[in-house]
Scaffold this motif. Structure first.
Motif, PDB file in Angstrom:
ATOM      1  N   PHE A 188      45.232  37.561  16.675  1.00  0.00           N
ATOM      2  CA  PHE A 188      45.123  36.373  16.080  1.00  0.00           C
ATOM      3  C   PHE A 188      45.794  35.147  17.022  1.00  0.00           C
ATOM      4  O   PHE A 188      46.700  35.449  17.308  1.00  0.00           O
ATOM      5  CB  PHE A 188      45.710  36.399  14.722  1.00  0.00           C
ATOM      6  CG  PHE A 188      45.465  35.236  13.913  1.00  0.00           C
ATOM      7  CD1 PHE A 188      44.580  35.298  12.846  1.00  0.00           C
ATOM      8  CD2 PHE A 188      46.540  34.249  13.850  1.00  0.00           C
ATOM      9  CE1 PHE A 188      44.281  34.043  11.946  1.00  0.00           C
ATOM     10  CE2 PHE A 188      46.510  33.165  12.796  1.00  0.00           C
ATOM     11  CZ  PHE A 188      45.262  33.110  12.023  1.00  0.00           C
ATOM     12  N   LYS A 189      45.009  34.118  17.211  1.00  0.00           N
ATOM     13  CA  LYS A 189      45.484  33.119  17.873  1.00  0.00           C
ATOM     14  C   LYS A 189      45.184  31.580  17.164  1.00  0.00           C
ATOM     15  O   LYS A 189      43.754  31.393  17.454  1.00  0.00           O
ATOM     16  CB  LYS A 189      45.224  33.097  19.356  1.00  0.00           C
ATOM     17  CG  LYS A 189      45.827  32.176  20.410  1.00  0.00           C
ATOM     18  CD  LYS A 189      45.407  32.247  21.693  1.00  0.00           C
ATOM     19  CE  LYS A 189      46.141  31.406  22.627  1.00  0.00           C
ATOM     20  NZ  LYS A 189      45.874  31.533  23.905  1.00  0.00           N
ATOM     21  N   ASN A 195      35.735  26.744  10.068  1.00  0.00           N
ATOM     22  CA  ASN A 195      34.838  27.774   9.068  1.00  0.00           C
ATOM     23  C   ASN A 195      35.367  27.594   7.653  1.00  0.00           C
ATOM     24  O   ASN A 195      36.608  27.996   7.561  1.00  0.00           O
ATOM     25  CB  ASN A 195      34.840  29.164   9.562  1.00  0.00           C
ATOM     26  CG  ASN A 195      33.514  30.022   8.742  1.00  0.00           C
ATOM     27  OD1 ASN A 195      33.620  29.659   7.722  1.00  0.00           O
ATOM     28  ND2 ASN A 195      33.079  30.660   9.600  1.00  0.00           N
ATOM     29  N   THR A 196      34.435  26.929   6.797  1.00  0.00           N
ATOM     30  CA  THR A 196      35.255  26.892   5.371  1.00  0.00           C
ATOM     31  C   THR A 196      35.328  28.086   4.787  1.00  0.00           C
ATOM     32  O   THR A 196      36.155  28.089   3.853  1.00  0.00           O
ATOM     33  CB  THR A 196      34.268  25.709   4.470  1.00  0.00           C
ATOM     34  OG1 THR A 196      32.852  26.349   4.567  1.00  0.00           O
ATOM     35  CG2 THR A 196      34.268  24.465   5.390  1.00  0.00           C
ATOM     36  N   ASN A 197      34.587  28.949   5.095  1.00  0.00           N
ATOM     37  CA  ASN A 197      34.911  30.475   4.306  1.00  0.00           C
ATOM     38  C   ASN A 197      35.900  31.252   4.781  1.00  0.00           C
ATOM     39  O   ASN A 197      36.664  31.826   3.757  1.00  0.00           O
ATOM     40  CB  ASN A 197      33.535  31.154   4.512  1.00  0.00           C
ATOM     41  CG  ASN A 197      32.459  30.794   3.977  1.00  0.00           C
ATOM     42  OD1 ASN A 197      32.335  30.204   2.827  1.00  0.00           O
ATOM     43  ND2 ASN A 197      31.144  30.688   4.821  1.00  0.00           N
ATOM     44  N   SER A 198      36.524  31.101   6.072  1.00  0.00           N
ATOM     45  CA  SER A 198      37.476  31.813   6.757  1.00  0.00           C
ATOM     46  C   SER A 198      38.691  30.976   6.700  1.00  0.00           C
ATOM     47  O   SER A 198      39.763  31.466   6.452  1.00  0.00           O
ATOM     48  CB  SER A 198      37.256  32.483   7.942  1.00  0.00           C
ATOM     49  OG  SER A 198      36.880  31.352   8.889  1.00  0.00           O
ATOM     50  N   GLY A 199      38.474  29.924   6.678  1.00  0.00           N
ATOM     51  CA  GLY A 199      39.659  28.704   6.945  1.00  0.00           C
ATOM     52  C   GLY A 199      40.121  28.975   8.314  1.00  0.00           C
ATOM     53  O   GLY A 199      41.437  28.209   8.386  1.00  0.00           O
ATOM     54  N   LEU A 200      39.650  29.219   9.333  1.00  0.00           N
ATOM     55  CA  LEU A 200      40.188  29.391  10.590  1.00  0.00           C
ATOM     56  C   LEU A 200      39.187  28.456  11.519  1.00  0.00           C
ATOM     57  O   LEU A 200      37.945  28.332  11.300  1.00  0.00           O
ATOM     58  CB  LEU A 200      40.044  31.013  11.097  1.00  0.00           C
ATOM     59  CG  LEU A 200      40.835  31.696  10.144  1.00  0.00           C
ATOM     60  CD1 LEU A 200      40.825  33.310  10.697  1.00  0.00           C
ATOM     61  CD2 LEU A 200      42.240  31.322  10.283  1.00  0.00           C
ATOM     62  N   ASN A 246      40.059  41.244   8.052  1.00  0.00           N
ATOM     63  CA  ASN A 246      39.058  40.359   7.800  1.00  0.00           C
ATOM     64  C   ASN A 246      38.722  38.972   8.280  1.00  0.00           C
ATOM     65  O   ASN A 246      37.844  38.292   7.760  1.00  0.00           O
ATOM     66  CB  ASN A 246      38.722  40.263   6.149  1.00  0.00           C
ATOM     67  CG  ASN A 246      38.981  41.856   5.487  1.00  0.00           C
ATOM     68  OD1 ASN A 246      38.168  42.556   5.866  1.00  0.00           O
ATOM     69  ND2 ASN A 246      39.661  41.866   4.386  1.00  0.00           N
ATOM     70  N   ASN A 247      39.794  38.522   9.068  1.00  0.00           N
ATOM     71  CA  ASN A 247      39.579  37.207   9.737  1.00  0.00           C
ATOM     72  C   ASN A 247      39.432  36.079   8.713  1.00  0.00           C
ATOM     73  O   ASN A 247      38.539  35.192   8.755  1.00  0.00           O
ATOM     74  CB  ASN A 247      38.642  37.245  10.739  1.00  0.00           C
ATOM     75  CG  ASN A 247      38.878  36.217  11.909  1.00  0.00           C
ATOM     76  OD1 ASN A 247      39.901  36.042  12.176  1.00  0.00           O
ATOM     77  ND2 ASN A 247      37.857  35.483  12.369  1.00  0.00           N
ATOM     78  N   GLY A 302      50.380  45.951   6.739  1.00  0.00           N
ATOM     79  CA  GLY A 302      50.554  45.418   8.143  1.00  0.00           C
ATOM     80  C   GLY A 302      49.283  44.731   8.477  1.00  0.00           C
ATOM     81  O   GLY A 302      49.165  44.246   9.936  1.00  0.00           O
ATOM     82  N   ASN A 303      48.189  44.290   7.623  1.00  0.00           N
ATOM     83  CA  ASN A 303      46.851  43.716   8.091  1.00  0.00           C
ATOM     84  C   ASN A 303      47.104  42.285   7.786  1.00  0.00           C
ATOM     85  O   ASN A 303      46.286  41.597   8.079  1.00  0.00           O
ATOM     86  CB  ASN A 303      45.802  44.424   7.130  1.00  0.00           C
ATOM     87  CG  ASN A 303      45.746  45.780   7.367  1.00  0.00           C
ATOM     88  OD1 ASN A 303      45.976  46.261   8.579  1.00  0.00           O
ATOM     89  ND2 ASN A 303      45.030  46.573   6.534  1.00  0.00           N
ATOM     90  N   SER A 304      48.147  41.666   7.175  1.00  0.00           N
ATOM     91  CA  SER A 304      47.988  40.580   6.869  1.00  0.00           C
ATOM     92  C   SER A 304      49.606  39.752   7.194  1.00  0.00           C
ATOM     93  O   SER A 304      50.474  40.541   7.109  1.00  0.00           O
ATOM     94  CB  SER A 304      47.833  40.050   5.492  1.00  0.00           C
ATOM     95  OG  SER A 304      46.868  40.408   4.844  1.00  0.00           O
ATOM     96  N   VAL A 305      49.539  38.515   7.821  1.00  0.00           N
ATOM     97  CA  VAL A 305      50.746  37.835   8.104  1.00  0.00           C
ATOM     98  C   VAL A 305      50.848  36.940   7.221  1.00  0.00           C
ATOM     99  O   VAL A 305      50.079  36.145   7.010  1.00  0.00           O
ATOM    100  CB  VAL A 305      50.795  37.650   9.648  1.00  0.00           C
ATOM    101  CG1 VAL A 305      49.748  36.443   9.894  1.00  0.00           C
ATOM    102  CG2 VAL A 305      52.083  37.098   9.973  1.00  0.00           C
TER     103      VAL A 305
END
Length: 949
Positions: A380-381, A414-419, A44-45, A26-29
């Motif tokens: 998450f948005k 952010n290139t590390n998280s991709g968000l 972990n965003n 349930g921690n990932s979509v």
């Protein structure tokens, strides 16, 4: 190894079409993004796009109960089985028609897909290796129209299928004597969702017009009885045929599907409007409607578009075409929440296993939201550019990416998280170009709305807006190396405007071009601006000498893109005839050219009358970017390919295929004859409203929708390219989104100066002898990353300086590169920072002499250090605030305790006075039985005595 770039992530696209799924924990979509799927880690965003893809856009996906397998099915019915552990494709299958939904059984042994008016049940792939991973078990017929949704009972005994014919069909996954099939009505529109209650056959059905029906079964799950075996059933049928020939056609509920080759492919269960005939001695399962509820509607256009149900908490979530969603508790139908996330239709809803988080997908905006309904907050948005992405730029340290799109938004990633962590919406028209300043804390963007805006990444605000005296549409942008000068080129007045970043004042208007200015670029080492225009010229402007034209370079065709080499000693220009020309900016002479038209390999559009070969003659490169070392150049344009050329040899080194998604236009090279009819190509036929929220009938007074064409296939193209300053990756802004390609060093074996004596055993022998420098040299010659790391981490901390001083120059670069790449993911910060400090301190002068080759490594090291510094500073701030809060809380509690104790002391004094007044007997009794005093009261009394004394 130098060009071994692999697809690593997809940014700027979070949801396109299909259904969302949560992971087992349930921690990932998991979200379908075009023909790929992305996994968003909510704890972990972080985001990750799997390196697998289908041939067309994904229409539905199913995740196995253990979370290890995923079935991805595209618009045509082509399916792939993917391992979510190894990220590899395990099996391909084609269902030969569009699939509406797919669902695994809770025990993981079967899965059901629905296509047309049929439900097909397959054996789920297991641990045993099989030639055909998808083995058909049964086919279920019953609905008269297309099927829409599936749900299973908790014990995998039965499943329900919703249909567009307004009915819900319940089928037995096994041979049940008292439940072969059952049809439920009661609705007046398409069934959107059907859900079983937990450990029960009771059902809830939701339809598009906003109706909820609650169905109650007279049989429990344990009440299902096994039906007769096939052989026994066949004998019984033969006996019945002999006995009753006139009724032989009525008892034809169950038969076999026989293929063309004569082999049995599976069973088929046919449903009819009649109730299944009851087996003797066993009562059939029957349903009754317990209640019927209606959702609040705001008009005919506000249809219910999606629904999800959590069986443990009995929470029903419904989404509507207006962007609103409702939470109800069943079966009482109590409204918990009613909120709106946007004005676009909600395409899909998913609930995580615990029922705390709700995932929403809006295909109109490309929005993905995860909402925690108990705390009423967003987990998450994210939303990408819902129009074309026009431009991108890397920050100087490579940590961030900025993009601009046709929707007028500027987004920073952010290139590390991709968000995306900030979005600027000040522009009122399309953003044509973006850039970072030299410090990396200011983003500048140019737009067709006639403004150039500067945004502060510290305070997240637009602090400077630069405009021209007359309204102009800015199509290009450039910042000098100091960040003081901002210039933008106009596509309507053919002028270049120059502003000061400090004051925002317009300094100069550069005139001279006779066509739209298509691109600008500042020299990294000199104050010289290069501008390219449609007038077939490249002009070099001297910023120090009254902003005069220093040189004019003549092109053979319209200029489209210009860029300087990182050392400023070469200029590359892309023109409309498909050529890339290289110039010496000091002498103004041409040093070489590359004919790249044949490398574009453009496909034909569906509406074009000419072949792809003829179409490619009119295509060209529209964006260029030098690599970090300046030895190669990256080129892209109106094609699905990005080319890397070697500048010295003028040859093509590698072609990267950006996408293989046939749902995009200009992907196929040849005309598909199957789409040709006597009336023309089927691709030109408008197929109606589809799944959108358009208007079915053009009635007066409608509020939404239009009557224009409903079909639109975006064309594949690359609008912008940029190499990371670290040289480890490059990004492409395309129709698919923001694609990141990076070097995968873990899969490449590249030995250096290898001989027979260099083995892991000999390296470990040197480590035992404590010959650290020799062990490091041998490990780099073998070039196995885990072994190098093992040797480095075995070196004592106090020996790092001695080892670094004894390394040859060749190995200094290699060791620095390894430290920079390892520091990005390693937790031993001080240890590897000590290595980096010693290498830069002891060999700094030698590294400076070959700065061009070492610069990407140093920038990667800077990126890693900066990222760790940000993380540690946030952690320290968090800890400081927690400590302050705990100290303040304990101080507050101590004050309360002191106040309470002083109050008790006052009461003691009052009792003493009362005792003295009442007489000696009471005083003596009070003295004989003294009350215990606290430490604070004792100290206070001692201080009082000292003051009196």
């Amino acid at each position: 190894m130098k060009f071994a770039y692999k697809f690593s992530n997809l940014l700027g696209a979070f949801y396109r079409h299909g259904n969302l799924c949560f992971s087992k924990d349930g921690n990932s979509v998991i979200s379908p993004v075009g023909n790929r799927i992305s996994v968003f880690d909510l704890k972990n965003n972080k985001s990750e796009t799997l390196p697998v893809s289908t041939t067309k856009n994904i229409s539905c996906l199913g995740i196995s109960p253990d979370g290890n397998l995923a079935i991805l099915i595209d618009e045509d019915g082509a399916a792939i089985l993917v391992s979510l552990v190894t990220r590899a494709v395990l099996h391909h299958h084609h269902f030969h028609s569009p699939v509406h939904s797919v669902s695994f059984s809770p025990d993981g042994r079967k899965f059901v897909i629905t296509k047309e008016n049929v439900a097909l049940m397959y054996h789920a792939p297991g641990r045993n290796r099989e030639f055909n991973a998808f083995a058909l078990d049964k086919s279920y017929y019953g609905p008269f129209d297309e099927t829409t949704c599936i749900d299973w009972t908790d014990d995998s005994k039965c499943f329900a299928v919703g249909s567009k014919d307004m009915t819900t069909w319940i089928f037995g996954a096994e041979r049940w004597a008292n439940l072969i099939y059952y049809s439920l009505g009661g609705h007046k529109d398409i069934i959107v969702g059907c859900f079983f209650e937990k450990d029960s056959l009771d059902m809830y059905t939701v339809s598009q017009e906003g109706t909820l029906c609650v169905w109650e079964s007279d049989t429990e799950l344990e009440g299902l009885r096994k039906g007769p075996k096939y052989s026994e059933r066949k004998k019984t049928e033969e006996e019945k045929k002999k006995r009753e020939e006139e009724e032989s056609n009525e008892d034809d509920d169950i038969e076999d599907i026989v293929g063309e080759d004569g082999e049995t492919r599976g069973d088929v269960i046919k449903g009819s409007a009649d109730t299944p005939k009851q087996v003797e001695g066993i009562k059939n399962v029957r349903y009754s409607q317990r209640s019927k509820h209606y959702f609040n509607k705001e008009g005919d256009f506000n249809k219910l578009t999606s629904a999800a149900f959590h069986k443990k908490t009995r929470i029903l979530v419904t989404g509507f075409a207006s962007g609103a969603f409702h939470l109800h508790e069943l079966p009482e139908f109590d409204l918990i929440h009613s909120l709106s996330i946007s004005d676009q239709r909600i395409s899909t809803i998913a609930l995580n296993p615990t029922g705390d988080w709700i995932g929403f997908g809006c295909s109109g905006l490309g929005q993905l939201l995860v909402w925690e309904w108990q705390s009423e907050s967003y987990v998450f948005k994210q939303q990408g550019h819902f129009n074309n992405m026009n431009s991108l730029a890397y920050s100087p340290d490579g940590q961030y990416l900025v993009t601009g799109g046709d929707d007028g938004k500027v987004k920073v990633w952010n290139t590390n998280s991709g968000l995306c962590f900030v979005t600027f919406t000040e522009h009122s028209s399309s953003v044509t170009n973006v850039a970072f300043n030299s410090s990396g804390f200011v983003v500048v963007s140019a737009s067709l709305d006639g403004t150039v805006r500067a945004f502060d990444l510290h305070r997240y605000r637009n602090f400077r807006t630069m405009t021209s005296p007359r309204p102009a549409q800015f199509s290009s942008l450039a910042l000098d190396s100091s960040g003081e000068l901002v210039c933008a080129g106009s596509q309507d007045s053919f002028e270049i405007f120059l502003w000061s970043m400090q004051t925002g004042r317009l300094l100069e208007v550069l005139s001279g071009h006779e066509g739209p200015v298509s691109n600008l670029c500042f020299s990294p080492v000199q104050s010289v601006l290069a501008s390219v225009s449609w007038d077939k010229t490249v002009r070099l402007w001297d910023m120090l000498d009254s902003w005069q034209t220093k040189e004019t370079l003549r092109l053979t065709s319209d200029g489209l893109a210009v860029t300087y080499r990182p050392d400023g000693q070469e200029l590359a220009v892309a023109s409309l005839d498909g050529e890339i020309t290289f110039w010496n900016p000091q002498t103004g002479g041409q040093t070489g050219s590359i004919a790249g038209r044949h490398d574009l390999q453009m496909g034909r559009k569906e509406t074009e009358k000419i072949t792809a070969k003829q179409s490619a003659k009119g295509k060209s490169f529209t964006c260029l970017c030098y690599s970090a070392d300046g030895e190669s150049i990256l080129a892209g344009g109106q094609s699905k390919f990005v080319c890397i050329y070697n500048i010295k040899e003028h040859v093509l080194m590698k072609k990267f295929e950006i996408s293989c998604n046939l749902s995009l236009d200009a992907m196929e090279e040849f005309l598909d004859r199957r789409k040709m009819t006597e009336f023309g190509s089927l691709s030109l036929v408008d197929e109606g409203t589809g799944d959108g929220d358009g208007v079915a009938l053009s009635l007066p007074g409608v509020k939404r929708g239009d009557m224009s064409s409903r079909r639109f296939k975006p064309e594949i193209r690359v609008s912008s390219l940029c190499f990371s300053p670290t040289g480890r990756s490059w990004a492409a802004a395309s129709t698919e989104g923001l694609l990141i390609y990076s070097l995968d060093t873990s899969l490449v074996f590249d030995p250096y100066d290898l001989d027979m004596d260099v083995t892991p055993a000999s390296i470990r022998q040197q480590m035992k002898k404590k010959e650290w420098a020799s062990a490091i040299l041998l490990s780099f010659r073998l070039n196995e990353m885990p072994l190098i790391r093992e040797v480095l981490e075995a070196v004592p901390y106090n020996q790092i300086t001695v080892v670094c001083s004894s390394l040859p120059d060749v190995y200094v670069d290699k060791l620095l590169n390894f430290v920079a790449s390892t520091l990005e993911k390693c937790n031993h910060l001080q240890f590897y920072l000590s290595w980096a400090q010693c290498l830069l301190t002891l060999h700094g002068q030698k590294l400076k002499n070959r700065s061009g080759a070492v610069l990407p490594t140093v920038q990667q090291l800077l990126k890693s250090i900066q990222r760790h510094s940000d993380d540690l500073s946030k952690l320290c701030d968090w800890n400081i605030y927690n400590i302050r809060y705990a100290a303040a809380l304990s101080k507050q509690r101590g004050m309360k305790r002191t106040a309470a104790e002083s109050l008790s002391d006052e009461e003691d004094e009052e009792e003493e006075e009362v005792a003295m007044d009442s007489g000696g007997s009471k005083l003596n009794s009070w003295i004989e039985k003294p009350k215990p005093l606290s430490a604070s009261s004792i100290l206070s009394r001692l201080s009082l005595r000292q003051e009196k004394g």
